[in-house]
Design a protein around this motif. Structure first.
Motif, mmCIF file in Angstrom:
data_model
loop_
_atom_site.group_PDB
_atom_site.id
_atom_site.type_symbol
_atom_site.label_atom_id
_atom_site.label_comp_id
_atom_site.label_asym_id
_atom_site.label_seq_id
_atom_site.Cartn_x
_atom_site.Cartn_y
_atom_site.Cartn_z
ATOM 1 N N UNK A 86 -0.194 17.007 6.944
ATOM 2 C CA UNK A 86 -0.929 16.110 7.936
ATOM 3 C C UNK A 86 0.096 16.326 9.071
ATOM 4 N N UNK A 87 -0.447 16.559 10.299
ATOM 5 C CA UNK A 87 0.178 16.585 11.442
ATOM 6 C C UNK A 87 -0.874 16.281 12.673
ATOM 7 N N UNK A 88 -0.038 15.954 13.983
ATOM 8 C CA UNK A 88 -0.783 15.784 14.967
ATOM 9 C C UNK A 88 -0.099 14.873 16.063
ATOM 10 N N UNK A 119 -3.717 11.302 4.410
ATOM 11 C CA UNK A 119 -4.163 11.468 5.679
ATOM 12 C C UNK A 119 -3.972 10.245 6.713
ATOM 13 N N UNK A 120 -3.522 10.469 7.901
ATOM 14 C CA UNK A 120 -2.957 9.468 8.825
ATOM 15 C C UNK A 120 -4.181 8.950 9.440
ATOM 16 N N UNK A 121 -4.282 7.508 9.562
ATOM 17 C CA UNK A 121 -5.481 6.922 10.216
ATOM 18 C C UNK A 121 -4.914 5.858 11.311
ATOM 19 N N UNK A 122 -3.706 6.012 11.488
ATOM 20 C CA UNK A 122 -2.922 5.178 12.506
ATOM 21 C C UNK A 122 -1.729 4.837 12.281
ATOM 22 N N UNK A 123 -1.156 4.194 13.369
ATOM 23 C CA UNK A 123 -0.049 3.637 13.507
ATOM 24 C C UNK A 123 0.417 2.281 14.089
ATOM 25 N N UNK A 124 1.496 1.674 13.604
ATOM 26 C CA UNK A 124 1.645 0.246 14.230
ATOM 27 C C UNK A 124 3.229 0.501 14.584
ATOM 28 N N UNK A 127 10.787 0.243 14.440
ATOM 29 C CA UNK A 127 10.010 0.412 13.069
ATOM 30 C C UNK A 127 8.711 0.760 13.296
ATOM 31 N N UNK A 128 8.300 2.008 12.695
ATOM 32 C CA UNK A 128 6.930 2.557 12.743
ATOM 33 C C UNK A 128 6.360 2.513 11.210
ATOM 34 N N UNK A 129 5.180 1.958 11.386
ATOM 35 C CA UNK A 129 4.222 1.928 10.049
ATOM 36 C C UNK A 129 3.075 2.802 10.138
ATOM 37 N N UNK A 130 3.111 3.908 9.317
ATOM 38 C CA UNK A 130 2.144 4.921 9.388
ATOM 39 C C UNK A 130 1.067 4.455 8.183
ATOM 40 N N UNK A 131 -0.115 4.201 8.793
ATOM 41 C CA UNK A 131 -1.316 3.920 7.805
ATOM 42 C C UNK A 131 -1.874 5.015 7.321
ATOM 43 N N UNK A 132 -2.097 5.263 5.917
ATOM 44 C CA UNK A 132 -2.642 6.449 5.352
ATOM 45 C C UNK A 132 -3.886 5.974 4.711
ATOM 46 N N UNK A 133 -4.509 7.239 4.506
ATOM 47 C CA UNK A 133 -6.156 7.008 3.623
ATOM 48 C C UNK A 133 -5.864 8.272 2.843
ATOM 49 N N UNK A 134 -6.360 7.944 1.668
ATOM 50 C CA UNK A 134 -6.619 9.394 0.510
ATOM 51 C C UNK A 134 -5.059 9.758 0.419
ATOM 52 N N UNK A 135 -4.101 9.003 0.525
ATOM 53 C CA UNK A 135 -2.768 9.092 0.072
ATOM 54 C C UNK A 135 -1.926 10.080 1.003
ATOM 55 N N UNK A 163 0.784 -1.292 0.086
ATOM 56 C CA UNK A 163 0.063 -0.053 -0.152
ATOM 57 C C UNK A 163 0.870 1.341 -0.060
ATOM 58 N N UNK A 164 0.246 2.282 0.160
ATOM 59 C CA UNK A 164 1.116 3.752 0.191
ATOM 60 C C UNK A 164 1.332 3.988 1.782
ATOM 61 N N UNK A 165 1.181 2.952 2.724
ATOM 62 C CA UNK A 165 1.755 3.254 3.899
ATOM 63 C C UNK A 165 3.264 3.594 3.993
ATOM 64 N N UNK A 166 3.455 4.307 4.963
ATOM 65 C CA UNK A 166 4.983 4.903 5.094
ATOM 66 C C UNK A 166 5.546 4.288 6.242
ATOM 67 N N UNK A 167 7.009 3.873 6.171
ATOM 68 C CA UNK A 167 7.741 3.443 7.187
ATOM 69 C C UNK A 167 8.666 4.195 7.553
#
Length: 245
Positions: free
Chosen positions: A212-214, A154-159, A144-152, A129-133
């Protein structure tokens, strides 16, 4: 810092101290393949004689990783089996790199010129996917942090995953050891929450060039806002500045 002639140097914006680095012209000017520098990471303070600077560069076909020491005449290409490396971090003198889709994380011993492939994580750790690491040096090892995105964007969560050196595998965790993560495309780091009384521990502060920030709270998966920064004014990326201890 890098100029239009591909000359590079380190700059301390507070003291204006400058450390000259080898130019990239010797590697890229002849074929014109260079596009831009993604990120630079240091193993120690640049005044340390053992300091190593690693550079992530994007070309027409690959993301290349180079390194040098202050005073070197040119950059040395790091030979790694990973293509499209997007993040890197030093820990215990090894350079850890991850590629676009986190197929795996590799550790490179630059003193021996040897790559040590690290085990991949559990199911769901990898995807196309377009998630970022992000790779971050934690208090007891690389994270290692996986950032889950929506709409390319917007952040929807982290692992969050920590490296279990005994099992040689990445293990999901919800704990930052009473610390905080500050994530950015060019700068990411861990800090103890005891040094930042106004910040809640076990939280991820994030900002990105895509408006996007928060704050993300690992314990319950909720989000908060960063006071003083207006998301609507994010025409360009903010960046974190690492505080001096």
């Amino acid at each position: 810092m890098i100029d239009v002639n591909l000359d590079l140097y380190l700059l301390n914006p507070f003291s204006n101290a400058v450390v000259l680095l080898p130019s990239l012209r010797t590697d890229y000017s002849s074929d014109g393949s260079f596009e831009y520098v993604l990120k630079a990471v240091l193993s120690a303070k640049p005044t340390d004689p053992n300091c190593i600077i690693a550079l992530l560069c994007e070309t027409d076909d690959y993301h290349m990783v180079y390194y040098c020491r202050p005073g070197d005449a040119r950059w040395t290409l790091i030979k790694t089996s990973l293509e499209f490396v997007t993040d890197a971090v030093f820990f215990n003198e090894n350079l850890y790199v991850v590629n676009s889709y986190a197929e795996r994380v590799a550790a490179i011993d630059l003193h021996k010129g040897r790559e040590m492939t690290m085990a991949v994580g559990p199911d769901g750790f990898l995807d196309w996917s377009d998630n970022f690491r992000y790779l971050v040096a934690g208090p007891s090892g690389p994270l290692l942090v996986v950032r889950h995105l929506k709409n390319l964007w917007e952040t929807r969560g982290f692992e969050l995953f920590r490296l279990d050196g005994t099992l040689k595998k990445w293990v999901e965790t919800k704990s930052l050891d009473e610390g905080l993560l500050f994530l950015g495309r060019n700068t990411s780091f861990w800090l103890s929450s005891s040094n930042l009384k106004e910040c809640k521990g076990n939280s991820i502060y994030f900002m990105d060039k895509y408006r996007d920030l928060g704050i993300f709270y690992l314990e319950d998966g909720s989000f908060g806002s960063i006071c003083g920064l207006d998301e609507k004014l994010l025409c360009y990326s903010y960046e974190w500045v690492v505080p001096v201890p």
